[in-house]
Scaffold this motif. Structure first.
Motif, PDB file in Angstrom:
ATOM      1  N   PRO A 273      36.883  49.981  98.276  1.00 15.20           N
ATOM      2  CA  PRO A 273      35.643  50.743  98.097  1.00 15.20           C
ATOM      3  C   PRO A 273      35.570  51.469  96.757  1.00 15.20           C
ATOM      4  O   PRO A 273      36.588  51.825  96.167  1.00 15.20           O
ATOM      5  N   ASP A 274      34.366  51.704  96.305  1.00 18.11           N
ATOM      6  CA  ASP A 274      34.117  52.479  95.095  1.00 18.11           C
ATOM      7  C   ASP A 274      34.491  53.937  95.382  1.00 18.11           C
ATOM      8  O   ASP A 274      34.113  54.493  96.413  1.00 18.11           O
ATOM      9  N   PRO A 275      35.242  54.585  94.475  1.00 19.83           N
ATOM     10  CA  PRO A 275      35.628  55.987  94.692  1.00 19.83           C
ATOM     11  C   PRO A 275      34.439  56.923  94.891  1.00 19.83           C
ATOM     12  O   PRO A 275      34.590  58.012  95.442  1.00 19.83           O
ATOM     13  N   LYS A 276      33.246  56.519  94.447  1.00 17.90           N
ATOM     14  CA  LYS A 276      32.064  57.362  94.591  1.00 17.90           C
ATOM     15  C   LYS A 276      31.333  57.116  95.906  1.00 17.90           C
ATOM     16  O   LYS A 276      30.372  57.811  96.218  1.00 17.90           O
ATOM     17  N   SER A 277      31.778  56.115  96.679  1.00 14.84           N
ATOM     18  CA  SER A 277      31.076  55.794  97.922  1.00 14.84           C
ATOM     19  C   SER A 277      31.630  56.608  99.087  1.00 14.84           C
ATOM     20  O   SER A 277      32.751  57.122  99.043  1.00 14.84           O
ATOM     21  N   ASP A 278      30.822  56.710 100.149  1.00 17.07           N
ATOM     22  CA  ASP A 278      31.250  57.443 101.342  1.00 17.07           C
ATOM     23  C   ASP A 278      32.427  56.764 102.020  1.00 17.07           C
ATOM     24  O   ASP A 278      33.250  57.426 102.672  1.00 17.07           O
ATOM     25  N   ASP A 279      32.518  55.437 101.892  1.00 15.90           N
ATOM     26  CA  ASP A 279      33.593  54.694 102.554  1.00 15.90           C
ATOM     27  C   ASP A 279      34.966  54.947 101.937  1.00 15.90           C
ATOM     28  O   ASP A 279      35.986  54.548 102.505  1.00 15.90           O
ATOM     29  N   TYR A 280      34.994  55.591 100.759  1.00 12.12           N
ATOM     30  CA  TYR A 280      36.269  55.838 100.091  1.00 12.12           C
ATOM     31  C   TYR A 280      37.107  56.846 100.866  1.00 12.12           C
ATOM     32  O   TYR A 280      38.334  56.830 100.803  1.00 12.12           O
ATOM     33  N   PHE A 281      36.448  57.719 101.635  1.00  9.05           N
ATOM     34  CA  PHE A 281      37.129  58.747 102.420  1.00  9.05           C
ATOM     35  C   PHE A 281      37.009  58.441 103.907  1.00  9.05           C
ATOM     36  O   PHE A 281      35.958  57.995 104.373  1.00  9.05           O
ATOM     37  N   PHE A 282      38.076  58.676 104.644  1.00  7.72           N
ATOM     38  CA  PHE A 282      38.075  58.419 106.079  1.00  7.72           C
ATOM     39  C   PHE A 282      39.179  59.260 106.706  1.00  7.72           C
ATOM     40  O   PHE A 282      40.093  59.728 106.028  1.00  7.72           O
ATOM     41  N   SER A 283      39.092  59.467 108.017  1.00  4.73           N
ATOM     42  CA  SER A 283      40.158  60.200 108.710  1.00  4.73           C
ATOM     43  C   SER A 283      41.164  59.202 109.267  1.00  4.73           C
ATOM     44  O   SER A 283      40.803  58.079 109.637  1.00  4.73           O
ATOM     45  N   MET A 284      42.406  59.601 109.338  1.00  2.64           N
ATOM     46  CA  MET A 284      43.437  58.730 109.880  1.00  2.64           C
ATOM     47  C   MET A 284      43.162  58.406 111.350  1.00  2.64           C
ATOM     48  O   MET A 284      43.573  57.369 111.859  1.00  2.64           O
ATOM     49  N   ALA A 285      42.424  59.285 112.038  1.00  5.00           N
ATOM     50  CA  ALA A 285      42.124  59.060 113.452  1.00  5.00           C
ATOM     51  C   ALA A 285      41.216  57.851 113.651  1.00  5.00           C
ATOM     52  O   ALA A 285      41.284  57.177 114.673  1.00  5.00           O
ATOM     53  N   GLU A 286      40.341  57.558 112.678  1.00  8.20           N
ATOM     54  CA  GLU A 286      39.407  56.442 112.833  1.00  8.20           C
ATOM     55  C   GLU A 286      39.933  55.152 112.201  1.00  8.20           C
ATOM     56  O   GLU A 286      39.288  54.108 112.288  1.00  8.20           O
ATOM     57  N   LEU A 287      41.110  55.199 111.604  1.00 12.76           N
ATOM     58  CA  LEU A 287      41.698  54.010 110.969  1.00 12.76           C
ATOM     59  C   LEU A 287      42.362  53.135 112.031  1.00 12.76           C
ATOM     60  O   LEU A 287      43.269  53.573 112.727  1.00 12.76           O
ATOM     61  N   ARG A 288      41.888  51.892 112.174  1.00 12.31           N
ATOM     62  CA  ARG A 288      42.427  50.985 113.193  1.00 12.31           C
ATOM     63  C   ARG A 288      43.393  49.968 112.597  1.00 12.31           C
ATOM     64  O   ARG A 288      44.495  49.783 113.086  1.00 12.31           O
ATOM     65  N   TYR A 289      42.974  49.268 111.537  1.00  9.63           N
ATOM     66  CA  TYR A 289      43.815  48.242 110.925  1.00  9.63           C
ATOM     67  C   TYR A 289      43.825  48.399 109.411  1.00  9.63           C
ATOM     68  O   TYR A 289      42.883  48.948 108.815  1.00  9.63           O
ATOM     69  N   ILE A 290      44.889  47.891 108.825  1.00  8.65           N
ATOM     70  CA  ILE A 290      45.012  47.831 107.369  1.00  8.65           C
ATOM     71  C   ILE A 290      45.241  46.381 106.970  1.00  8.65           C
ATOM     72  O   ILE A 290      46.071  45.684 107.544  1.00  8.65           O
ATOM     73  N   TYR A 291      44.475  45.905 105.987  1.00  6.49           N
ATOM     74  CA  TYR A 291      44.665  44.560 105.444  1.00  6.49           C
ATOM     75  C   TYR A 291      45.438  44.701 104.136  1.00  6.49           C
ATOM     76  O   TYR A 291      45.020  45.424 103.235  1.00  6.49           O
ATOM     77  N   ALA A 292      46.581  44.029 104.068  1.00  6.26           N
ATOM     78  CA  ALA A 292      47.440  44.198 102.894  1.00  6.26           C
ATOM     79  C   ALA A 292      48.160  42.896 102.556  1.00  6.26           C
ATOM     80  O   ALA A 292      48.377  42.042 103.416  1.00  6.26           O
ATOM     81  N   ILE A 293      48.512  42.779 101.300  1.00  7.82           N
ATOM     82  CA  ILE A 293      49.297  41.637 100.818  1.00  7.82           C
ATOM     83  C   ILE A 293      50.702  42.117 100.549  1.00  7.82           C
ATOM     84  O   ILE A 293      50.906  43.142  99.886  1.00  7.82           O
ATOM     85  N   GLY A 294      51.674  41.407 101.096  1.00 11.01           N
ATOM     86  CA  GLY A 294      53.059  41.825 100.924  1.00 11.01           C
ATOM     87  C   GLY A 294      53.991  40.658 100.985  1.00 11.01           C
ATOM     88  O   GLY A 294      53.599  39.514 101.252  1.00 11.01           O
ATOM     89  N   ASN A 295      55.268  40.939 100.762  1.00 10.74           N
ATOM     90  CA  ASN A 295      56.297  39.918 100.776  1.00 10.74           C
ATOM     91  C   ASN A 295      56.901  39.826 102.147  1.00 10.74           C
ATOM     92  O   ASN A 295      57.411  40.821 102.679  1.00 10.74           O
ATOM     93  N   ASN A 296      56.860  38.633 102.778  1.00 13.41           N
ATOM     94  CA  ASN A 296      57.383  38.517 104.142  1.00 13.41           C
ATOM     95  C   ASN A 296      58.895  38.495 104.179  1.00 13.41           C
ATOM     96  O   ASN A 296      59.483  38.410 105.249  1.00 13.41           O
ATOM     97  N   ASP A 297      59.544  38.560 103.030  1.00 14.15           N
ATOM     98  CA  ASP A 297      61.004  38.661 102.995  1.00 14.15           C
ATOM     99  C   ASP A 297      61.459  40.107 102.847  1.00 14.15           C
ATOM    100  O   ASP A 297      62.635  40.406 102.840  1.00 14.15           O
ATOM    101  N   ALA A 298      60.451  41.025 102.660  1.00 21.86           N
ATOM    102  CA  ALA A 298      60.793  42.428 102.406  1.00 21.86           C
ATOM    103  C   ALA A 298      61.301  43.082 103.677  1.00 21.86           C
ATOM    104  O   ALA A 298      60.941  42.713 104.767  1.00 21.86           O
TER     105      ALA A 298
END
Length: 298
Positions: A273-298
């Motif tokens: 999200p754009d840092p100026k948009s409302d979606d840039y801020f959220f509470s941890m209580a409403e966070l359900r999933y995170i989409y991330a790229i990572g190393n599966n050997d880590a």
């Protein structure tokens, strides 16, 4: 989770690259490819073998070798790893017909073992998305009426040619969270291609970045439950308000994963999200999933 059995219903040339990526990401996965008629089986097996003999652009050999063994069987092996090998079985049938999908003994595969089912358009048909839509409906109905006949962790991926049909299927099925509903992802070919074309105008290297991130061995795109990233913290409900940049920075330095998006309790998916948009801020209580790229050997 590891994928042992994959069913692909439909075929276009992009499926060859898809199978190569699946073999690299899922050790010893067994792949079944279903085409509409038996006349296509031998030609498709030949295509697998021919593609694996083509060098990639930098003249290196491909990392997966496919060998046509006859009778619709294609054996594969991963270069420099003798333990990584398996079979691509090519069958003929109409996957929009329940008799094909669910009478396993006749069609030599067991749908209850399939961890992933990919429904793909077969070009050359009058409506390449018709079978996809119909077979998706049949699978959802089976999951509701006889859930024990399908894999409990089944994921269905629908590749749809038409943007309009992709949006229709997505609005109807992709957000169903009922107990017996499989995990459904709808991908619109036209929509995805057009998005990359538009982004390429402003970020000329965008396709190279995603190709590097998602095809390099060890890198995968993950959908993580928010509860799994709160290491060592206790409490009933975390009402802290954080921003996307803080989350990205924290997880990158702590877990070496790159956050690309989040999913909130109301079902919204927010991507970079754009840092100026409302979606840039959220509470941890409403966070359900995170989409991330990572190393599966880590």
């Amino acid at each position: 989770s590891s994928i042992e059995h994959l069913l692909i219903c439909g075929f276009h040339e992009g499926i060859l690259d898809f199978c190569e990526q699946m073999v690299l990401f899922a050790p010893s996965v067994n792949i079944t490819v279903m085409v509409p008629d038996s006349d296509r089986i031998n030609g498709l097996a030949t295509l697998f073998e021919e593609r694996s003999e083509e060098p990639v652009l930098d003249h290196r050999d491909r990392r997966v070798a496919f060998v046509d063994s006859g009778q619709g069987q294609v054996h594969y092996r991963v270069a420099n790893d003798a333990s990584r090998r398996g079979i691509v079985q090519i069958l003929a049938g109409d996957w929009a017909d329940e008799r094909t999908l669910f009478r396993q003994q006749q069609h030599r595969f067991d749908i209850s073992k399939m961890g992933v089912i990919l429904l793909a358009p077969t070009f050359g048909e009058e409506d390449p998305d018709a079978r996809t839509a119909l077979s998706l409906l049949k699978l959802i109905k089976r999951a509701e009426e006889s859930p024990d006949t399908l894999n409990a962790n089944l994921r269905i991926v629908c590749e749809v040619q038409s943007t309009e049909k992709a949006e229709l299927l997505e609005s109807r099925f992709a957000k169903d969270t009922s107990d017996n509903s499989p995990n459904i992802t709808i991908l619109g070919r036209e929509r995805t291609r057009n998005a990359f074309l538009a982004q390429s105008v402003f970020v000329p290297t965008v396709t190279s970045i995603f190709q590097e991130l998602l095809t390099e061995r060890g890198n995968e795109l993950y959908r993580l439950r928010a509860s799994t990233i709160e290491k060592g913290e206790k409490g009933d409900k975390d009402n802290r308000v954080v921003n996307f940049g803080h989350l990205l920075n924290t997880l990158y330095h702590r877990d070496e994963i790159l956050v690309v998006g989040i999913e909130l309790d109301d079902g919204r998916v927010v991507v970079n999200p754009d840092p100026k948009s409302d979606d840039y801020f959220f509470s941890m209580a409403e966070l359900r999933y995170i989409y991330a790229i990572g190393n599966n050997d880590a």
